[in-house]
Design a protein around this motif. Structure first.
Motif, short mmCIF file in Angstrom:
data_model
loop_
_atom_site.label_atom_id
_atom_site.label_comp_id
_atom_site.label_asym_id
_atom_site.label_seq_id
_atom_site.Cartn_x
_atom_site.Cartn_y
_atom_site.Cartn_z
N ALA A 32 0.43 -1.34 -0.14
CA ALA A 32 -0.23 -0.21 -0.26
C ALA A 32 0.77 1.18 0.37
CB ALA A 32 -0.88 0.10 1.32
N ALA A 33 1.68 1.48 0.57
CA ALA A 33 2.71 2.24 0.31
C ALA A 33 4.05 2.22 -0.40
CB ALA A 33 4.18 2.48 2.07
N MET A 34 3.90 1.43 -0.93
CA MET A 34 4.75 1.21 -2.60
C MET A 34 3.65 2.50 -3.44
SD MET A 34 6.31 -1.51 -4.61
CE MET A 34 5.15 -2.60 -4.56
N ARG A 35 2.18 1.71 -2.88
CA ARG A 35 1.42 2.39 -4.37
C ARG A 35 0.88 3.65 -3.95
NH1 ARG A 35 -2.92 -0.27 -3.30
NH2 ARG A 35 -2.60 -1.69 -1.84
N PHE A 36 1.40 3.74 -3.02
CA PHE A 36 1.12 5.76 -2.61
C PHE A 36 2.10 6.35 -3.13
CE2 PHE A 36 1.93 9.28 0.29
CZ PHE A 36 0.95 9.59 0.09
N TYR A 37 3.29 6.09 -2.80
CA TYR A 37 3.83 6.94 -3.12
C TYR A 37 4.52 6.87 -4.54
CZ TYR A 37 5.61 7.40 1.67
OH TYR A 37 5.85 8.22 3.32
N ILE A 38 4.59 5.68 -5.53
CA ILE A 38 4.35 6.14 -6.43
C ILE A 38 3.39 6.67 -7.26
CG2 ILE A 38 4.60 3.76 -9.62
CD1 ILE A 38 5.92 2.69 -7.49
N GLY A 39 2.30 6.12 -7.18
CA GLY A 39 0.92 7.14 -6.66
C GLY A 39 1.29 8.54 -7.32
N THR A 40 1.36 9.03 -5.97
CA THR A 40 1.41 10.32 -5.59
C THR A 40 2.13 11.57 -6.55
OG1 THR A 40 0.29 9.91 -3.62
CG2 THR A 40 1.07 12.11 -3.30
N PHE A 41 3.92 10.47 -6.46
CA PHE A 41 5.05 11.37 -6.19
C PHE A 41 5.41 10.91 -7.84
CE2 PHE A 41 4.98 11.28 -1.69
CZ PHE A 41 4.40 12.61 -1.40
N GLY A 42 5.07 10.12 -8.16
CA GLY A 42 5.72 9.54 -9.08
C GLY A 42 7.69 8.99 -9.53
N VAL A 43 7.29 8.78 -7.98
CA VAL A 43 8.85 7.62 -8.21
C VAL A 43 9.09 6.69 -8.66
CG1 VAL A 43 9.24 9.04 -5.80
CG2 VAL A 43 8.01 7.06 -5.82
N ALA A 44 9.79 6.20 -9.28
CA ALA A 44 10.06 4.98 -10.01
C ALA A 44 10.19 3.70 -8.55
CB ALA A 44 11.11 4.95 -10.86
N MET A 45 9.99 2.57 -9.35
CA MET A 45 10.76 1.18 -8.79
C MET A 45 11.66 0.74 -8.93
SD MET A 45 8.12 -2.27 -7.56
CE MET A 45 8.01 -2.50 -9.19
N LYS A 46 12.90 0.64 -7.86
CA LYS A 46 13.77 -0.22 -8.14
C LYS A 46 14.23 -1.79 -7.51
CE LYS A 46 17.31 2.33 -6.62
NZ LYS A 46 18.65 3.45 -5.96
N PHE A 47 13.31 -2.12 -6.75
CA PHE A 47 13.48 -3.24 -5.99
C PHE A 47 12.39 -3.91 -4.72
CE2 PHE A 47 15.01 -5.76 -2.57
CZ PHE A 47 15.74 -7.03 -3.01
N VAL A 48 11.53 -4.74 -4.81
CA VAL A 48 10.55 -5.51 -4.41
C VAL A 48 11.28 -6.55 -3.32
CG1 VAL A 48 8.02 -5.89 -3.32
CG2 VAL A 48 9.08 -3.91 -4.79
N ASP A 49 11.17 -6.72 -2.22
CA ASP A 49 11.07 -8.23 -1.58
C ASP A 49 10.39 -8.54 -0.54
OD1 ASP A 49 12.22 -10.24 -0.32
OD2 ASP A 49 13.49 -9.72 0.82
N GLY A 50 8.48 -8.38 -1.79
CA GLY A 50 7.85 -9.24 -0.63
C GLY A 50 7.79 -8.51 -0.31
#
Length: 95
Positions: A32-50
């Motif tokens: 949920a936090a990842m979706r918020f920060y990507i959707g709100t600030f347009g930051v890019a995902m680098k890496f996810v560990d589950g």
């Protein structure tokens, strides 16, 4: 106490600006936090560990989102605690 722009005791001259490479934010729900920060600030995902950890690219600084539990993941061993003043402290190391 009012901030005067000076350190006491004074620090030596600062020649190079400080670069912050990583800011870790403990969160209750990594997805949920990842979706918020990507959707709100347009930051890019680098890496996810589950559901344990996500790293986002915030313009040269990694914004790291860490889940709430002390846990061993495939890449790290991590513990999350609070100090007596309520600040979150995250201690981690490679697995």
């Amino acid at each position: 106490m009012k901030y005067t722009g000076q350190c006491h005791p004074p620090l030596g001259p600062v020649n190079d600006p400080v670069k912050i490479g990583n800011v870790l934010r403990p969160v209750a729900d990594v997805d949920a936090a990842m979706r918020f920060y990507i959707g709100t600030f347009g930051v890019a995902m680098k890496f996810v560990d589950g559901d344990r950890y996500a790293a986002l690219d915030a313009g040269g600084t990694t914004s790291a989102l860490a889940g709430p539990t002390a846990e061993q993941g495939p890449h790290e061993v991590r513990a999350v605690a609070r100090d007596p003043w309520g600040n979150t402290v995250v201690i981690y190391g490679p697995r």
